[in-house]
Scaffold this motif. Structure first.
Motif, mmCIF file in Angstrom:
data_model
loop_
_atom_site.group_PDB
_atom_site.id
_atom_site.type_symbol
_atom_site.label_atom_id
_atom_site.label_comp_id
_atom_site.label_asym_id
_atom_site.label_seq_id
_atom_site.Cartn_x
_atom_site.Cartn_y
_atom_site.Cartn_z
ATOM 1 N N UNK A 115 0.856 -1.175 0.000
ATOM 2 C CA UNK A 115 0.000 0.000 0.000
ATOM 3 C C UNK A 115 0.897 1.231 0.000
ATOM 4 N N UNK A 116 0.639 2.126 -0.946
ATOM 5 C CA UNK A 116 1.406 3.364 -1.069
ATOM 6 C C UNK A 116 0.461 4.523 -0.798
ATOM 7 N N UNK A 117 0.795 5.367 0.188
ATOM 8 C CA UNK A 117 -0.077 6.444 0.635
ATOM 9 C C UNK A 117 0.333 7.789 0.035
ATOM 10 N N UNK A 118 -0.596 8.754 0.008
ATOM 11 C CA UNK A 118 -0.303 10.059 -0.584
ATOM 12 C C UNK A 118 0.872 10.787 0.078
ATOM 13 N N UNK A 119 1.115 10.529 1.376
ATOM 14 C CA UNK A 119 2.213 11.212 2.071
ATOM 15 C C UNK A 119 3.576 10.566 1.816
ATOM 16 N N UNK A 120 3.607 9.534 0.964
ATOM 17 C CA UNK A 120 4.869 8.881 0.625
ATOM 18 C C UNK A 120 5.164 7.639 1.456
ATOM 19 N N UNK A 121 4.393 7.409 2.518
ATOM 20 C CA UNK A 121 4.599 6.221 3.338
ATOM 21 C C UNK A 121 4.062 5.002 2.596
ATOM 22 N N UNK A 122 4.583 3.847 2.994
ATOM 23 C CA UNK A 122 4.103 2.605 2.391
ATOM 24 C C UNK A 122 3.994 1.530 3.456
ATOM 25 N N UNK A 123 3.240 0.506 3.123
ATOM 26 C CA UNK A 123 3.026 -0.606 4.036
ATOM 27 C C UNK A 123 3.067 -1.892 3.226
ATOM 28 N N UNK A 124 3.790 -2.872 3.717
ATOM 29 C CA UNK A 124 3.849 -4.194 3.080
ATOM 30 C C UNK A 124 3.465 -5.223 4.118
ATOM 31 N N UNK A 125 2.506 -6.081 3.766
ATOM 32 C CA UNK A 125 2.030 -7.072 4.722
ATOM 33 C C UNK A 125 1.731 -8.398 4.027
ATOM 34 N N UNK A 126 1.736 -9.447 4.857
ATOM 35 C CA UNK A 126 1.317 -10.784 4.417
ATOM 36 C C UNK A 126 0.189 -11.193 5.341
ATOM 37 N N UNK A 127 -0.870 -11.785 4.772
ATOM 38 C CA UNK A 127 -1.995 -12.166 5.613
ATOM 39 C C UNK A 127 -2.779 -13.320 5.014
ATOM 40 N N UNK A 128 -3.949 -13.535 5.602
ATOM 41 C CA UNK A 128 -4.803 -14.641 5.162
ATOM 42 C C UNK A 128 -5.912 -14.126 4.263
ATOM 43 N N UNK A 129 -6.395 -15.027 3.440
ATOM 44 C CA UNK A 129 -7.445 -14.729 2.469
ATOM 45 C C UNK A 129 -8.447 -15.876 2.575
ATOM 46 N N UNK A 130 -9.660 -15.596 3.107
ATOM 47 C CA UNK A 130 -10.643 -16.640 3.361
ATOM 48 C C UNK A 130 -11.938 -16.300 2.639
ATOM 49 N N UNK A 131 -12.425 -17.246 1.833
ATOM 50 C CA UNK A 131 -13.679 -17.017 1.138
ATOM 51 C C UNK A 131 -14.831 -16.957 2.123
ATOM 52 N N UNK A 132 -15.729 -15.973 1.947
ATOM 53 C CA UNK A 132 -16.905 -15.818 2.774
ATOM 54 C C UNK A 132 -17.976 -16.736 2.204
ATOM 55 N N UNK A 133 -18.511 -17.614 3.044
ATOM 56 C CA UNK A 133 -19.505 -18.584 2.561
ATOM 57 C C UNK A 133 -20.888 -18.200 2.986
#
Length: 133
Positions: A115-133
């Motif tokens: 994620x790249x923000x307008x103020x120049x900061x950024x965020x890098x993450x790893x997470x889970x991805x779960x289908x909503x049933x």
């Protein structure tokens, strides 16, 4: 005379190939079509620890992004690049200057975000991805 015609024909063919090569970028990646994008019509909860979201994929070109409390929701245009085996690179922007690039592995339930923000900061993450049933 035959040599001149042959040379002229060769030059025209070469010119035609050069124009065609300039018109098509060999490094360009086509966007996925709806039929290729397996998450179309599905919803997923994404959890990056301190950040959670619900992603509703309307098509390979549009997604609804919603916060867990439902107060922050936006429909965004997306660009989807198939990588293989239900892995896609997905790009969108929620507001000017903010850019999000995910690599989502729907088969194994893993999401990576940049994620790249307008103020120049950024965020890098790893997470889970779960289908909503």
């Amino acid at each position: 005379m035959k040599k001149i015609l042959l040379i002229a024909a060769s030059a025209l063919s070469l010119a035609s190939l050069t124009v065609h090569a300039q018109a098509t970028d060999p490094h360009a990646v086509p966007q996925a079509a709806d039929a290729e994008f397996s998450p179309t019509g599905k919803s997923y909860n994404v959890d990056f620890g301190d950040q959670q979201f619900r992603l509703d994929f309307k098509s390979a070109r549009q997604m609804v992004f919603t916060s867990p409390d439902g107060k922050n929701s936006a429909t965004v245009d997306i660009n989807v690049t198939p990588i293989g085996n239900d892995v896609y690179m997905i790009y969108w922007s929620r507001r000017p200057g903010q850019y999000v690039v995910h690599v989502d592995d729907f088969r194994n339930g893993v999401a990576y975000t940049n994620i790249f923000l307008p103020d120049g900061k950024s965020s890098r993450r790893r997470g889970t991805l779960v289908e909503v049933k």
